[in-house]
Scaffold this motif. Structure first.
Motif, PDB file in Angstrom:
ATOM      1  N   UNK A 107       0.842  -1.200   0.000  1.00  0.00           N
ATOM      2  CA  UNK A 107       0.000   0.000   0.000  1.00  0.00           C
ATOM      3  C   UNK A 107       0.878   1.251   0.000  1.00  0.00           C
ATOM      4  N   UNK A 108       0.532   2.209  -0.853  1.00  0.00           N
ATOM      5  CA  UNK A 108       1.312   3.451  -0.905  1.00  0.00           C
ATOM      6  C   UNK A 108       0.505   4.656  -0.439  1.00  0.00           C
ATOM      7  N   UNK A 109      -0.724   4.789  -0.962  1.00  0.00           N
ATOM      8  CA  UNK A 109      -1.544   5.916  -0.513  1.00  0.00           C
ATOM      9  C   UNK A 109      -3.025   5.654  -0.746  1.00  0.00           C
ATOM     10  N   UNK A 110      -3.849   6.354   0.010  1.00  0.00           N
ATOM     11  CA  UNK A 110      -5.289   6.155  -0.135  1.00  0.00           C
ATOM     12  C   UNK A 110      -6.033   7.428   0.206  1.00  0.00           C
ATOM     13  N   UNK A 111      -7.003   7.771  -0.636  1.00  0.00           N
ATOM     14  CA  UNK A 111      -7.811   8.967  -0.374  1.00  0.00           C
ATOM     15  C   UNK A 111      -9.214   8.521   0.026  1.00  0.00           C
ATOM     16  N   UNK A 169      -9.634  12.381   3.881  1.00  0.00           N
ATOM     17  CA  UNK A 169      -8.643  11.813   4.784  1.00  0.00           C
ATOM     18  C   UNK A 169      -7.634  11.121   3.877  1.00  0.00           C
ATOM     19  N   UNK A 170      -6.444  11.659   3.826  1.00  0.00           N
ATOM     20  CA  UNK A 170      -5.457  11.165   2.871  1.00  0.00           C
ATOM     21  C   UNK A 170      -4.358  10.425   3.628  1.00  0.00           C
ATOM     22  N   UNK A 171      -4.206   9.139   3.344  1.00  0.00           N
ATOM     23  CA  UNK A 171      -3.191   8.325   4.020  1.00  0.00           C
ATOM     24  C   UNK A 171      -2.040   8.055   3.061  1.00  0.00           C
ATOM     25  N   UNK A 185     -16.293   7.540  -0.801  1.00  0.00           N
ATOM     26  CA  UNK A 185     -15.422   6.889  -1.791  1.00  0.00           C
ATOM     27  C   UNK A 185     -14.016   6.698  -1.227  1.00  0.00           C
ATOM     28  N   UNK A 186     -13.385   5.602  -1.618  1.00  0.00           N
ATOM     29  CA  UNK A 186     -11.986   5.361  -1.237  1.00  0.00           C
ATOM     30  C   UNK A 186     -11.215   5.012  -2.508  1.00  0.00           C
ATOM     31  N   UNK A 187     -10.040   5.606  -2.673  1.00  0.00           N
ATOM     32  CA  UNK A 187      -9.167   5.215  -3.796  1.00  0.00           C
ATOM     33  C   UNK A 187      -7.806   4.839  -3.228  1.00  0.00           C
ATOM     34  N   UNK A 188      -7.470   3.554  -3.318  1.00  0.00           N
ATOM     35  CA  UNK A 188      -6.179   3.081  -2.796  1.00  0.00           C
ATOM     36  C   UNK A 188      -5.195   2.903  -3.944  1.00  0.00           C
ATOM     37  N   UNK A 210       1.468  -2.238  -7.185  1.00  0.00           N
ATOM     38  CA  UNK A 210       1.132  -2.954  -8.417  1.00  0.00           C
ATOM     39  C   UNK A 210      -0.320  -2.825  -8.844  1.00  0.00           C
ATOM     40  N   UNK A 211      -1.035  -1.887  -8.307  1.00  0.00           N
ATOM     41  CA  UNK A 211      -2.420  -1.744  -8.743  1.00  0.00           C
ATOM     42  C   UNK A 211      -3.201  -0.763  -7.893  1.00  0.00           C
ATOM     43  N   UNK A 212      -4.460  -0.614  -8.265  1.00  0.00           N
ATOM     44  CA  UNK A 212      -5.318   0.333  -7.538  1.00  0.00           C
ATOM     45  C   UNK A 212      -6.632  -0.344  -7.163  1.00  0.00           C
TER      46      UNK A 212
END
Lengths: 364, 99
Positions: A315-319, A327-329, B48-51, B55-57
């Motif tokens: 995991x690198x980042x998540x909005x 909430x930006x991680x 909404x969540x965007x991870x 190697x992907x989203x």
């Protein structure tokens, strides 16, 4: 390039270099690399990108700048290899193009081409090696048993096709040694000694392996699962530059956080260490943000777990968007950084500001 | 995939490398933790969540009756993914309102 334009380009580069010298960070180096690309100074870009990545191996800005640089540098090769696949496809054509994409860090394309090469030409080992390398890279980053198992299976398949590939056998022996599969490693070294009986590196490795402790089991799956368990307990991860600096000195980190006040819509920032421990927060400081930190720790844990289980790697980042705002991680070099903002700010602006904060402010 | 907060799959169309049960279980956990955490932080309902991972989203969109979960490769740009996902979410919501 004419004399005048050459002079102008040199002046622009010197100016960009001074900017880096004033505040050396992954972000400023990445900007310098982009300037070199823009001015067509690809060798200079390459040199600085290599040096920058060595200095800041965890930096996202530098990885991205490196990709842009290598794409610009390899544009001609890319065209030539693509043409080769179209006009005279063969196992080596797929291998070469997959390797090039791998170097350009376009990993999806690299995997797709190597897979196609492997399916169409199953007796050529090169494409197995590309896939194995990619899987092994992922294993090194995520330390998951399933990646390690897939990588070693692909390497073994390549060994079956060519049992006298020295580099491959040595690499596989090193991998087995690293995960604690001593007997598997010995078997590979012995294969090398069959065709190169006096090879000093192989003989050294063999003697080291023979003096190492034997594993409890010889089943590779079990060995890898044990490795994954030990990794999860934190036995193998190296602490990066940022986390080493700020875990040792959270006060220094706390002094940097108020610079985020300039960010439009900014509400709060909480920074956790590699094990989820609260390092610093703003406004109010760490103590008054303890409850928020506990909640954010759960969010980070869920996002990290979700990424690994869905096989999309680390995991690198998540909005996270809600009625109230964003909430930006972000995970940077094992630091877990959460920035909370209202929903008046544009998402892209939020991403850019946080990116600059992480890749520049935190490094200088 | 469209999945409820409890992990019940409503509809799915997954690539060959993904297992329906795993995606549903992992998504449900992710959604529950995120929704509860945002409420605890006083930030209201999860929309909404965007991870982004190495190697992907993954994108999760609240459809009121459940969540749309989309998993993509890294080569797709986030902006492009979000436009497509939002459009799909709108269509699903319209479809649901007609039922």
């Amino acid at each position: 390039m004419g004399l005048w334009s050459n002079f102008k380009a040199n002046r622009e580069l010197a100016e960009a270099r001074r900017d880096v010298a004033r505040a050396r960070s992954p972000y400023s180096i990445a900007q310098f690399i982009d300037k070199c690309i823009e001015l067509g100074r690809l060798d200079q870009a390459f040199e600085d990108a290599e040096r920058g990545i060595q200095e800041f191996p965890e930096s996202e800005s530098l990885q991205e700048a490196y990709k842009r640089m290598i794409r610009a540098k390899c544009a001609d090769d890319l065209k030539a290899y693509r043409d080769e696949i179209r006009t005279s496809p063969g196992p080596k054509a797929y291998y070469r193009l997959a390797c090039l994409y791998k170097e350009m860090r376009d990993l999806d394309q690299a995997v797709e081409l190597a897979r196609k090469g492997m399916e169409d030409y199953p007796n050529y080992e090169g494409n197995y090696i590309v896939l194995a390398d990619l899987r092994y890279e992922r294993f090194q980053r995520d330390l998951r048993a399933s990646d390690g198992l897939e990588a070693t299976q692909l390497f073994e398949k390549a060994v079956d096709l060519n049992g006298e590939n020295y580099r491959l056998l040595f690499q596989l022996a090193e991998i087995y040694r690293a995960i604690g599969a001593r007997d598997h490693a010995i078997a590979k070294v012995k294969m090398i000694l069959n065709f190169a009986p006096d090879d000093r590196n192989a003989l050294n490795l063999l003697s080291q392996l023979k003096s190492a402790k034997a594993p409890k089991s010889n089943d590779l799956k079990e060995i890898l699962q044990d490795f994954e368990r030990r990794a999860a307990a934190g036995n193998f991860r190296k602490q990066g530059q940022l986390s080493a600096r700020y875990v040792a000195n959270p006060g220094q980190l706390e002094r940097k956080l108020p610079s985020l006040d300039r960010m439009p819509g900014f509400q709060r920032v909480v920074v956790l260490g590699p094990h989820g421990e609260l390092l610093a927060a703003h406004p109010g400081g760490a103590q008054s943000n303890r409850n928020e930190a506990d909640t954010l720790k759960k969010m980070f844990a869920a996002a990290i777990d979700c990424s690994l289980r869905m096989d999309i790697s680390t995991f690198e980042k998540g909005l996270f968007e809600s009625e109230v705002g964003f909430t930006y991680l972000v995970v940077a070099d094992s630091l877990q950084i959460a920035v909370l903002s209202n929903n008046k700010v544009k998402k892209e602006k939020l991403r850019q500001d946080v990116h600059r904060f992480v890749e520049h402010e935190l490094y200088i | 995939m469209v999945v409820t907060k409890d992990g019940v799959v409503v509809a799915e169309s997954l690539g060959p490398d993904l297992r329906k049960e795993v995606v549903a279980a992992v998504s449900s956990h992710m959604i529950q933790v995120s929704a509860r955490s945002l409420e605890d932080l006083g930030r209201g309902t999860l929309e909404r969540v965007a991870l982004t991972s190495a190697h992907g989203r993954m994108v999760f969109v609240n459809l009121d009756v459940g969540y749309l979960v989309v998993i993509t490769k890294m080569e797709m740009k986030l902006g492009q993914v979000l436009i497509e996902v939002e459009s799909a979410a709108r269509k699903i919501k319209q479809l649901h309102s007609r039922i």
